[in-house]
Design an enzyme around this catalytic site. Structure first.
Site, short mmCIF file in Angstrom:
data_model
loop_
_atom_site.label_atom_id
_atom_site.label_comp_id
_atom_site.label_asym_id
_atom_site.label_seq_id
_atom_site.Cartn_x
_atom_site.Cartn_y
_atom_site.Cartn_z
N HIS A 1 44.89 49.12 35.09
CA HIS A 1 45.77 48.84 36.22
C HIS A 1 47.01 49.70 36.24
CE1 HIS A 1 43.00 45.51 36.69
NE2 HIS A 1 43.28 45.68 37.96
N ARG B 1 36.74 48.60 30.60
CA ARG B 1 37.30 49.64 31.45
C ARG B 1 38.57 50.28 30.89
NH1 ARG B 1 39.20 46.03 36.73
NH2 ARG B 1 40.81 47.55 37.19
N CYS C 1 36.50 48.18 47.49
CA CYS C 1 37.93 48.40 47.25
C CYS C 1 38.22 48.89 45.83
CB CYS C 1 38.74 47.15 47.57
SG CYS C 1 38.36 45.79 46.47
N ASN D 1 35.64 48.62 40.07
CA ASN D 1 36.29 48.85 38.76
C ASN D 1 35.75 47.85 37.74
OD1 ASN D 1 37.83 50.57 40.26
ND2 ASN D 1 39.58 49.19 40.42
N ASP D 2 35.70 46.60 38.16
CA ASP D 2 35.16 45.58 37.26
C ASP D 2 33.65 45.58 37.26
OD1 ASP D 2 37.29 44.27 35.96
OD2 ASP D 2 37.92 43.46 37.89
N GLU E 1 32.28 41.48 41.94
CA GLU E 1 32.64 42.36 40.83
C GLU E 1 32.01 41.91 39.50
OE1 GLU E 1 36.94 42.67 40.71
OE2 GLU E 1 37.20 40.54 41.06
C1 PEP Z 1 38.04 46.10 41.13
O1 PEP Z 1 37.72 45.47 40.11
O2 PEP Z 1 37.40 47.09 41.56
C2 PEP Z 1 39.24 45.72 41.89
C3 PEP Z 1 39.54 46.25 43.04
O3 PEP Z 1 40.06 44.80 41.30
P1 PEP Z 1 41.07 45.17 40.11
O4 PEP Z 1 41.04 46.67 39.93
O5 PEP Z 1 42.41 44.68 40.51
O6 PEP Z 1 40.48 44.45 38.97
MG MG Z 2 38.68 43.60 39.74
#
Ligand code: PEP
Ligand code: MG
Length: 591
Positions: free
Chosen positions: A202, A478, A515, A467-468, A444
């Site tokens: 993050h 990650r 996203c 991402n997750d 996710e």
């Molecule tokens: C994701 O996991 O892709 C996401 C958008 O949420 P975050 O990156 O905040 O975990």
């Molecule tokens: Mg996420």
């Protein structure tokens, strides 16, 4: 790592890591040593006990003056309320019992002062940690901060924080937490280089959102670099160069010229419609963590905010904001979106987003642990406060509400029950809000992919958090750079999952967006569009490039290309094919 010695300057040392946020920057390095200070242990002669105690008192005074300064800056730049957090730190530094304990420890054990401070503060932290009372437990994290600062002052390392920087610098750190990143003064940060961390941590996402170049996974950089060295970081290729030679700077000057060319083209095309070559409109949304990022999204022509990460507000405040405080923040975000919808995601705390005293930093598997919706469903007061605040803000403009980290249908059903409770409470008090607020969930986790058709019966939309999803699907943490080579969004399993989610959305007639960070990478755009994504939500600075690239291929080409990629077995083949598809269409234009 490679090094070259030259006569005209200091040694040039090259480190290779992972590109985390695009751009090249060069400037003096600033070592941001926030993590544990190495605490040596040695015996001190009895005759030197007094001078050890003196060192302790000097470090106390220095720490107090630093904290007073930070308090003053925070009061000036944020608010008196936020500044008051530091009052608790000052109280710890004046605590007579603690000071006496350290002095006694020096006299009784004969150990050096650093060791005694570490031992005594740990004892106090353990004590506070075991208490039932949440407020008192939080004192443990105040103590942790204070003891780190004290130890840093004793061993002479640079204090954490960028408030003291007199000129913009390239920040070098072992790792950065999201709260570190939230507290940085970005006007003073030219770039970020870290020893550890993954591309979707993050802290890195925040760097990308503020257009700060970043490179992560540069093992050993902090050990090698010295205060005052100059550092060049290349966020396109994941390279960091300590004391770059003139020829290196010249080469990177050329990279910047090429980049400038692209940027000029992006500006020229910024007002053209977001559509493919065969005029199929594409929906570009923005991810945002703050009001400024929402404004940037609007400037970049986004059609809405596809993801607002509410935990950013919690992390900036370093505590759980009240319902009213949250309402004010969300209303500001909705107002800033000027009538475009805002997708507000409920609290996703946990994982690498640790809020002291709230989420547990000591979990063995934080990303698979007490995170996001799991935390909210077990903390009804926090959840209801947030839901009421979001609902109240929906009177200002269109909001879509979204639940993170859903792994089963029961979580969605229970979360919606909480939403109904919040609605009922507001209605009873005559508060106006959008009764038909749209409710969606993030996809996710692998289980959510497998039951996407069932989840679709419960919600109005999906947003895919790749991402997750990538980390859970491939079982690759990650933020762990030791296994970063296995974190492959190009994996066929990811492509198949995306297709399954988009197909479920289509079958059940609900819109699906993506996203995660791949949404902002133009190389993925033809794949996503070809597989049938409804909208793309990315950091605002990345939107112009997505639009630029979309205008260079047709939807027909994208569909054909995604079919070709779906048949490939190796992530690197898929990655290479994406690079070629991109290069063929873009390099001619900027050659
Ligand atoms: C994701 O996991 O892709 C996401 C958008 O949420 P975050 O990156 O905040 O975990
Ligand atoms: Mg996420």
């Amino acid at each position: 790592m490679k090094s070259h010695n030259t006569n005209d300057q200091k040694e040039e040392i090259i480190f290779y890591g992972l590109p985390a946020s695009p751009g090249v920057s060069h400037g003096p390095a600033f070592r941001f040593l926030h993590s544990n200070v190495e605490v040596l242990q040695y015996q001190v002669e009895e005759s030197d006990h007094e001078s050890e105690i003196e060192r302790f008192k000097e470090a106390l005074k220095l720490t107090q003056s630093q904290i007073r300064q930070i308090r003053e800056d925070v009061a000036k730049n944020l608010s008196e309320k936020e500044a008051s957090i530091f009052d608790a730190h000052l109280l710890v530094l004046e605590d007579k019992a603690l000071i006496d304990d350290v002095v006694n420890e020096i006299q009784n054990s004969g150990d050096n002062v650093e060791q005694c401070v570490d031992r005594v503060t740990r004892k106090y932290m353990d004590f506070f940690n075991k208490l039932e009372d949440e407020y008192l437990r939080e004192r443990s994290s105040d103590l942790k901060d204070i003891s780190k600062r004290l130890l840093r002052n004793l061993v002479g390392a640079t204090a954490a924080g960028t408030a003291f920087l007199d000129e913009p610098k390239v920040l070098v750190s072992e790792d950065l937490s999201p709260s570190d990143t939230a507290s940085l003064d970005r006007s003073k940060i030219l770039g970020i280089a870290t020893d550890t961390g993954g591309m979707t941590s993050h802290a890195v996402i925040m760097a990308r959102a503020s257009s700060v170049p970043a490179v992560v996974g540069l093992r050993g950089l902090t050990e090698r670099i010295k205060e005052g060295d100059s550092l060049l970081i290349d966020g396109f290729d994941g390279v960091a160069i300590i004391n770059p030679k003139e020829t290196t700077l010249f080469r990177y000057g050329k990279v910047n010229v090429r980049r400038k060319k692209i940027e000029n083209l992006l500006v020229e095309e910024s007002k053209l419609p977001a559509q493919t070559k065969d005029l199929q409109a594409i929906n570009l949304l923005a991810n945002a963590d703050s009001q400024e990022e929402v404004e940037l999204g609007i400037q970049n022509d986004c059609q809405g905010i596809g993801l607002f990460r509410t935990e950013s507000i919690f992390l900036r405040k370093n505590q759980i904001p009240s319902e009213d405080e949250q309402y004010i923040e969300y209303a500001k975000i909705v107002d800033a979106a000027q009538g475009r919808f805002v997708t507000i995601r409920t609290l996703d705390i946990g994982g690498d987003k640790v809020l002291s005293g709230v989420s547990n930093a000591d979990e063995q598997n934080p990303f698979m642990g007490f995170r996001a919706i799991r935390y909210c469903l077990r903390n009804p007061d926090v959840f209801l406060d947030q839901l009421r605040a979001i609902l109240r803000a929906s009177a200002h403009g269109p909001i879509r509400l979204m639940f993170p980290m859903i792994s089963g249908i029961g979580e969605v059903i229970r979360a919606k029950e909480f939403l109904n409770t919040a609605k009922k409470q507001l209605t009873e008090n005559g508060v106006i809000f959008d009764q038909d607020i749209k409710v969606g969930c993030m996809i996710e986790t692998p289980s959510a992919v497998m039951i996407a058709d069932m989840l679709a019966d419960e919600v109005d939309f999906f947003s895919v958090g790749t991402n997750d999803l990538v980390q859970y699907l491939l079982a690759v943490d990650r933020v762990n750079n030791q296994i970063a080579y296995l974190y492959e969004p190009h994996h066929p399993a990811v492509i198949r999952s995306l297709k399954a989610i988009f197909d479920a959305g289509k079958k059940k007639n609900i819109p699906v967006s993506v996203c995660g960070e791949i949404a902002g990478d133009p190389h993925f755009l033809p794949l996503l569009l070809g597989l049938g994504v409804g909208s793309i939500s990315a950091s605002s600075p990345l939107l112009p490039e997505l639009k630029f690239f979309a205008r260079r291929f047709s939807m027909e080409e994208a569909i054909k290309f995604s079919k070709k990629l779906s048949l490939m077995r190796r992530p690197y083949e898929i990655k290479e094919a994406m690079n070629i598809f991109h290069e063929e269409r873009v390099s001619k234009i900027i050659a």
